[in-house]
Design an enzyme around this catalytic site. Structure first.
Site, short mmCIF file in Angstrom:
data_model
loop_
_atom_site.label_atom_id
_atom_site.label_comp_id
_atom_site.label_asym_id
_atom_site.label_seq_id
_atom_site.Cartn_x
_atom_site.Cartn_y
_atom_site.Cartn_z
N ARG A 1 3.83 -0.32 -38.39
CA ARG A 1 4.09 -1.29 -37.11
C ARG A 1 5.06 -2.08 -37.55
NH1 ARG A 1 0.03 -1.76 -33.80
NH2 ARG A 1 -1.66 0.06 -34.14
N SER B 1 6.88 -2.37 -23.50
CA SER B 1 7.64 -1.54 -24.71
C SER B 1 6.53 -2.49 -25.60
CB SER B 1 8.66 -2.00 -24.95
OG SER B 1 9.66 -1.52 -23.93
N ASP C 1 -6.08 -1.28 -22.75
CA ASP C 1 -7.67 -1.14 -23.44
C ASP C 1 -8.59 -1.54 -22.67
OD1 ASP C 1 -6.06 -1.61 -26.33
OD2 ASP C 1 -5.00 -2.53 -24.85
N ARG D 1 -9.50 1.22 -20.45
CA ARG D 1 -10.13 2.57 -21.29
C ARG D 1 -11.69 1.95 -21.47
NH1 ARG D 1 -4.87 3.05 -25.23
NH2 ARG D 1 -4.02 4.73 -24.25
N HIS E 1 -2.93 -6.32 -28.38
CA HIS E 1 -2.96 -5.01 -28.01
C HIS E 1 -2.80 -4.10 -28.99
CE1 HIS E 1 -2.15 -0.93 -25.99
NE2 HIS E 1 -0.93 -0.91 -26.60
N1 LIG Z 1 2.06 -1.35 -23.63
C1 LIG Z 1 1.37 -0.24 -23.82
O1 LIG Z 1 0.16 -0.09 -23.46
C2 LIG Z 1 1.89 0.86 -23.79
C3 LIG Z 1 1.36 2.35 -23.41
C4 LIG Z 1 2.40 3.42 -23.88
C5 LIG Z 1 3.73 3.23 -24.18
N2 LIG Z 1 4.20 2.21 -24.56
C6 LIG Z 1 5.52 1.76 -25.15
O2 LIG Z 1 6.42 2.06 -23.91
C7 LIG Z 1 7.70 2.16 -24.73
C8 LIG Z 1 8.17 3.52 -24.07
O3 LIG Z 1 7.64 4.52 -24.36
P1 LIG Z 1 7.98 6.02 -23.74
O4 LIG Z 1 7.17 7.11 -24.42
O5 LIG Z 1 8.56 5.85 -22.36
O6 LIG Z 1 9.54 6.36 -24.61
P2 LIG Z 1 10.67 7.10 -24.03
O7 LIG Z 1 11.34 7.37 -25.59
O8 LIG Z 1 10.08 8.19 -23.55
O9 LIG Z 1 11.64 6.38 -23.16
C9 LIG Z 1 12.56 5.29 -23.73
C10 LIG Z 1 13.73 5.13 -22.81
O10 LIG Z 1 14.35 3.94 -23.30
C11 LIG Z 1 15.47 4.14 -23.16
N3 LIG Z 1 16.50 3.07 -23.88
C12 LIG Z 1 16.38 3.02 -25.38
N4 LIG Z 1 17.00 2.05 -25.61
C13 LIG Z 1 17.53 1.48 -24.71
C14 LIG Z 1 18.57 0.27 -24.00
N5 LIG Z 1 19.22 -0.50 -25.25
N6 LIG Z 1 18.64 -0.07 -23.03
C15 LIG Z 1 18.24 0.79 -22.02
N7 LIG Z 1 17.30 1.89 -22.09
C16 LIG Z 1 17.27 2.29 -23.41
C17 LIG Z 1 15.92 5.61 -23.60
O11 LIG Z 1 17.12 6.01 -23.09
C18 LIG Z 1 14.47 6.05 -22.79
O12 LIG Z 1 14.81 6.76 -21.86
C19 LIG Z 1 7.41 2.28 -26.23
O13 LIG Z 1 7.76 1.16 -26.76
C20 LIG Z 1 6.14 2.61 -26.26
O14 LIG Z 1 5.43 2.41 -27.48
C21 LIG Z 1 3.42 0.80 -24.25
#
Ligand SMILES: NC(=O)c1ccc[n+]([C@@H]2O[C@H](COP(=O)([O-])OP(=O)(O)OC[C@H]3O[C@@H](n4cnc5c(N)ncnc54)[C@H](O)[C@@H]3O)[C@@H](O)[C@H]2O)c1
Length: 322
Positions: free
Chosen positions: A95, A126, A155, A158, A182
């Site tokens: 983490r 994110s 959560d 869910r 979370h």
């Molecule tokens: N909060 C929640 O409940 C929850 C749930 C699911 C996913 N997430 C989080 O959401 C985030 C995205 O997940 P994902 O599956 O869409 O990932 P992904 O890899 O599919 O997409 C990430 C995107 O970010 C872009 N990126 C990376 N660095 C960048 C920057 N400096 N500037 C602009 N764009 C940039 C990449 O090009 C990519 O398009 C992750 O951190 C994931 O853990 C959070």
């Protein structure tokens, strides 16, 4: 071309990072008619342009909207910025590894975007969402009310859906929430969970369904491991979080005064300060309008304090600002 629309009126949402979560949020927001202008922002401009083109080709079937794509340094005029950029946890990552990596991303990205979008409300998706919510607030230097993490919205959704399945009722009728982190230390607030105004023991008796401490633990554990279980099967989660993020975006953009469990930097609520974690908040056009006080039982109160401690410790270890 999709990136030629500029300076349009109406509700303008920018999505930073249009991977699986960002693109799903954009798609749901168009389907639900939440935005008038949608800016898709990504370090990978071609990806953002491709998503903008694909979504615009669906506009004949949707309420009208303007869709554009750009790089982070070019995004301006947004009312709301959804941060969904950055990696998810990779195999072998702790983490803390993820926290350090995404804190760096936020440090580079937030000041440049905030400068061109002063006054915008930030929604942080994110991960680790609580730590990044706190860091975004610090790097943007804006009021704490303007930065909202999706926190335990997912959560909570869910939990409501698992309780609905267990009792055989519509999930809309389930009033239950998860607060705190979370993540592993999240806190289901069983003492305040209600369905049709009944606590869950009363409802179990009324409907002839089991409700005891072991069922409760089983459902709590299922909620806690739900994300990992989805990721194990399909590699990522994005539909439910896309829907949750759209709900939050609508509450803000349309000034809906909805109460949702979201992560914000606390200023004395439930006796906690400085840390960002989820509590039920009243949300509208200026972000967090207030935090709803909770009468937690002793165990829940202690679990929330523990959640705050863990978040504080990880934030310090990961080198979070402020
Ligand atoms: N909060 C929640 O409940 C929850 C749930 C699911 C996913 N997430 C989080 O959401 C985030 C995205 O997940 P994902 O599956 O869409 O990932 P992904 O890899 O599919 O997409 C990430 C995107 O970010 C872009 N990126 C990376 N660095 C960048 C920057 N400096 N500037 C602009 N764009 C940039 C990449 O090009 C990519 O398009 C992750 O951190 C994931 O853990 C959070």
């Amino acid at each position: 071309m999709a990136d030629s629309y500029r300076g349009l009126d109406g509700l303008h949402m920018a999505v930073l990072g249009v991977g699986r979560v960002g693109a799903t949020t954009a798609y749901v927001s168009l389907i639900k008619g939440v935005v008038d202008t949608l800016t898709l922002v990504d370090a990978d401009l071609e990806r953002a342009q491709g998503e903008a083109m694909d979504l615009s080709h669906g506009l004949p079937f949707l309420q009208q909207a303007q869709i554009q794509a750009c790089l982070p340094g070019e995004c301006s005029g947004a009312d709301l910025i959804v941060l969904a950029a950055g990696a998810a946890r990779q195999p072998g990552d702790t983490r803390l590894d993820l926290a350090r990596r995404n804190l760096e991303l936020v440090r580079d990205l937030v000041p440049q975007v905030h400068e061109r979008n002063p006054g915008a409300i930030w929604i942080v998706v994110s991960n680790p969402v609580d730590l990044l919510t706190r860091a975004v607030r610090a790097y943007a230097g804006c009021p704490a009310d303007h930065v909202i993490g999706t926190g335990t919205m997912l959560d909570t959704a869910r939990l409501r859906s698992l309780l609905a399945q267990h009792f055989g009722v519509d999930a809309h009728n389930v009033h239950a929430m998860i607060v705190g982190e979370h993540g592993d230390t999240e806190v289901p607030v069983w003492s305040l969970a209600r369905i049709a105004n009944l606590d869950l023991f009363e409802l179990g008796r009324a409907l002839g369904k089991t409700w005891d401490t072991s069922t409760r633990k089983e459902i709590g554990d299922q909620v806690r491991s739900a994300g990992a279980e989805v990721i194990r099967r399909k590699g990522a989660t994005y539909y439910a979080i896309g829907l949750a993020t759209c709900e939050l975006a609508r509450a803000v953009l349309r000034d809906e005064r909805s109460i949702l469990t979201v992560s914000t930097v606390l200023q004395g609520e439930q006796g906690l300060s400085g840390v960002a974690l989820s509590l039920p908040c009243l949300l509208g056009r200026s972000g967090r309008l207030s935090t709803i006080p909770l009468s937690l039982d002793e165990g829940e109160h202690e679990a929330l304090a523990r959640s705050a401690e863990v978040l504080e410790k990880t934030y310090r270890e990961a080198g979070g600002p402020g």
